[in-house]
Design a protein around this motif. Structure first.
Motif, short mmCIF file in Angstrom:
data_model
loop_
_atom_site.label_atom_id
_atom_site.label_comp_id
_atom_site.label_asym_id
_atom_site.label_seq_id
_atom_site.Cartn_x
_atom_site.Cartn_y
_atom_site.Cartn_z
N ASP A 45 0.85 -1.26 -0.08
CA ASP A 45 -0.04 -0.02 -0.17
C ASP A 45 0.90 1.33 0.00
N VAL A 46 0.55 2.06 -0.68
CA VAL A 46 1.30 3.39 -0.90
C VAL A 46 1.05 4.26 0.44
N HIS A 47 0.09 4.16 1.40
CA HIS A 47 -0.24 4.98 2.58
C HIS A 47 0.48 4.71 3.67
N VAL A 48 0.63 5.80 4.54
CA VAL A 48 1.14 5.65 5.88
C VAL A 48 0.57 4.47 6.84
N VAL B 244 -2.38 -6.44 -3.42
CA VAL B 244 -1.99 -5.08 -3.65
C VAL B 244 -3.11 -4.27 -3.38
N ARG B 245 -3.04 -3.10 -2.74
CA ARG B 245 -4.11 -2.03 -2.57
C ARG B 245 -3.78 -0.87 -3.28
N VAL B 246 -4.45 -0.53 -4.31
CA VAL B 246 -4.10 0.60 -5.11
C VAL B 246 -5.38 1.40 -5.46
N ASN B 247 -5.48 2.59 -5.96
CA ASN B 247 -6.66 3.18 -6.37
C ASN B 247 -7.20 2.83 -7.85
N ASP C 38 -13.41 2.76 0.17
CA ASP C 38 -13.55 3.92 0.15
C ASP C 38 -12.44 4.77 -0.09
N SER C 39 -12.87 5.80 -0.88
CA SER C 39 -11.85 6.84 -1.02
C SER C 39 -12.19 8.07 -1.02
N GLY C 40 -13.56 8.04 -0.83
CA GLY C 40 -14.27 9.74 -0.81
C GLY C 40 -14.22 10.46 -1.91
N ILE D 252 -1.07 20.82 -12.86
CA ILE D 252 -1.66 19.78 -11.74
C ILE D 252 -1.17 18.46 -12.07
N ARG D 253 -0.68 17.86 -11.21
CA ARG D 253 -0.44 16.49 -10.85
C ARG D 253 -1.73 15.78 -11.00
N VAL D 254 -1.51 14.53 -11.75
CA VAL D 254 -2.86 13.70 -11.77
C VAL D 254 -2.00 12.30 -11.68
N PRO D 255 -2.89 11.37 -11.39
CA PRO D 255 -2.37 10.02 -11.33
C PRO D 255 -2.39 9.25 -12.68
N PRO D 256 -1.34 8.63 -12.99
CA PRO D 256 -0.97 8.03 -14.17
C PRO D 256 -2.15 7.24 -14.92
N SER E 219 3.81 9.70 -9.86
CA SER E 219 3.21 8.86 -8.90
C SER E 219 3.10 9.40 -7.50
N TYR E 220 2.20 9.01 -6.56
CA TYR E 220 1.91 9.58 -5.48
C TYR E 220 3.07 9.89 -4.55
N GLY E 221 3.86 9.07 -4.49
CA GLY E 221 5.16 9.24 -3.57
C GLY E 221 5.98 10.60 -3.91
N GLU F 153 -4.93 16.75 -7.11
CA GLU F 153 -6.34 16.53 -6.64
C GLU F 153 -6.35 15.23 -5.83
N ASN F 154 -7.18 15.21 -4.81
CA ASN F 154 -7.06 14.00 -3.87
C ASN F 154 -8.29 14.38 -2.85
N ASN F 155 -8.30 13.27 -1.91
CA ASN F 155 -9.16 13.29 -0.65
C ASN F 155 -8.71 14.01 0.44
#
Ligand code: GTR
Length: 299
Positions: free
Chosen positions: A6-9, A61-64, A118-120, A142-146, A165-167, A182-184
């Protein structure tokens, strides 16, 4: 040992949900199945971890959905702008037949769809100026996900999209490589992007949810009973994750606003209208059109 990425903390709702799922697996298999969760992008970018799982170098894997839009066309309907009216509409879609069909589509390329998280609602934010109409984004990087969807959307709104990429987003904001993204709320907070981007625009342009996926070859190598346990543990992780998500989203918003970020109401109709041509361009794809009609039918 199942290895998950997962990319999150640590503590982020998606990471916490996987850890809880791992505990269920361990308990119910009497210690035979264990899951170790590599958080904060330790195993690489989302696009990389998807491929690692496809080729069984990684188990879960947990990805968006955004990271899956290009290789898995059915996922596009979940990321496209202004398809869902509310979180409730999204959850009804994911919990029913439509969600089941999309999860099944992952088997075409080496993955098993375990669950959605969920991701809001995603919103634009930037470090330059208040944005309340699409015109205000003009010229901003503006950064966007690939994902082609997010590239097309940002362009339709007048921005210059930069796929990263997110990182890489926080440091790119800091150095001025990009003006915004852009994000939640929880991602905005935990990635520390709010420290640089001080203008949050309530655009709610996409509800792009999270996917929990497993390597298909690893899945098929397990006994039928273990597969059943895994599917059940994944399914059962969804409801508590939603409760955790709702609380985290509200907390994150409060923390960000307390830190001085300005939350702006936007002309949402103008954003919706500006997104329509690209939405309808994607809906030319018959599969997406059919999914869109089914989703709108349960709005
Ligand atoms: C977050 C999502 C991450 C990642 C990120 C991004 O909302 O949870 O998986 O995809 O967005 O924008 O890259």
């Amino acid at each position: 040992m199942l290895r998950a990425a997962d990319v999150h903390v640590d503590g982020y709702p998606t990471v916490a949900a996987m850890r809880a799922m791992g505990e269920v697996l361990q308990r119910e298999s009497h210690g035979r199945l264990r899951m170790s969760v590599y958080h904060a992008g330790q195993l690489g970018r989302e696009s990389d971890t998807i491929n690692l799982a496809r080729f069984a170098a990684l188990d879960i894997v947990r990805v968006n959905m955004a990271a899956l839009n290009n290789p898995f066309p059915a996922t596009r309907i979940l990321s496209l702008p202004y398809v869902f009216d509310s979180v409730d509409h999204l959850r009804r879609t994911l919990d029913g037949e439509i969600g089941a069909d999309i999860l099944r589509a992952f088997s075409s390329r080496g993955l098993v769809g375990l669950a959605f998280y969920d991701s809001g609602a995603r919103c634009f934010y930037n470090a330059r100026r208040p944005v309340v109409t699409p015109g205000d984004l003009k010229g901003m990087k503006i950064r966007v996900p690939p994902s082609d969807i997010f590239m097309h959307l940002a362009r339709a709104l007048g921005a210059n999209p930069t796929p990263l990429s997110y990182g890489e987003v926080f440091s790119s904001l800091q150095t001025g490589l990009i003006d915004g993204a852009e994000n939640n709320w929880p991602a905005f907070l935990t990635s520390r992007q709010f420290e640089v981007a001080r203008y949050w625009s309530q655009t709610e342009h996409s509800y792009s949810p999270e996917a929990l996926l497993m390597s298909q070859s690893r899945f098929l190598s397990m006994s039928a009973a273990d597969r059943e346990l895994l599917l059940r543990a994944a399914r059962e992780s969804v409801a508590p994750m939603r409760v955790h998500w709702d609380r985290t989203e509200a907390d994150a918003r409060n923390q960000v606003l307390a830190a001085g970020v300005q939350q702006l109401d936007v002309d949402r109709e103008a954003f919706r209208a500006a997104a329509q041509p690209m939405l309808h361009q994607f809906l030319q794809q018959p599969e997406l059109k059919r999914l869109y009609q089914r989703i709108r039918a349960i709005a």
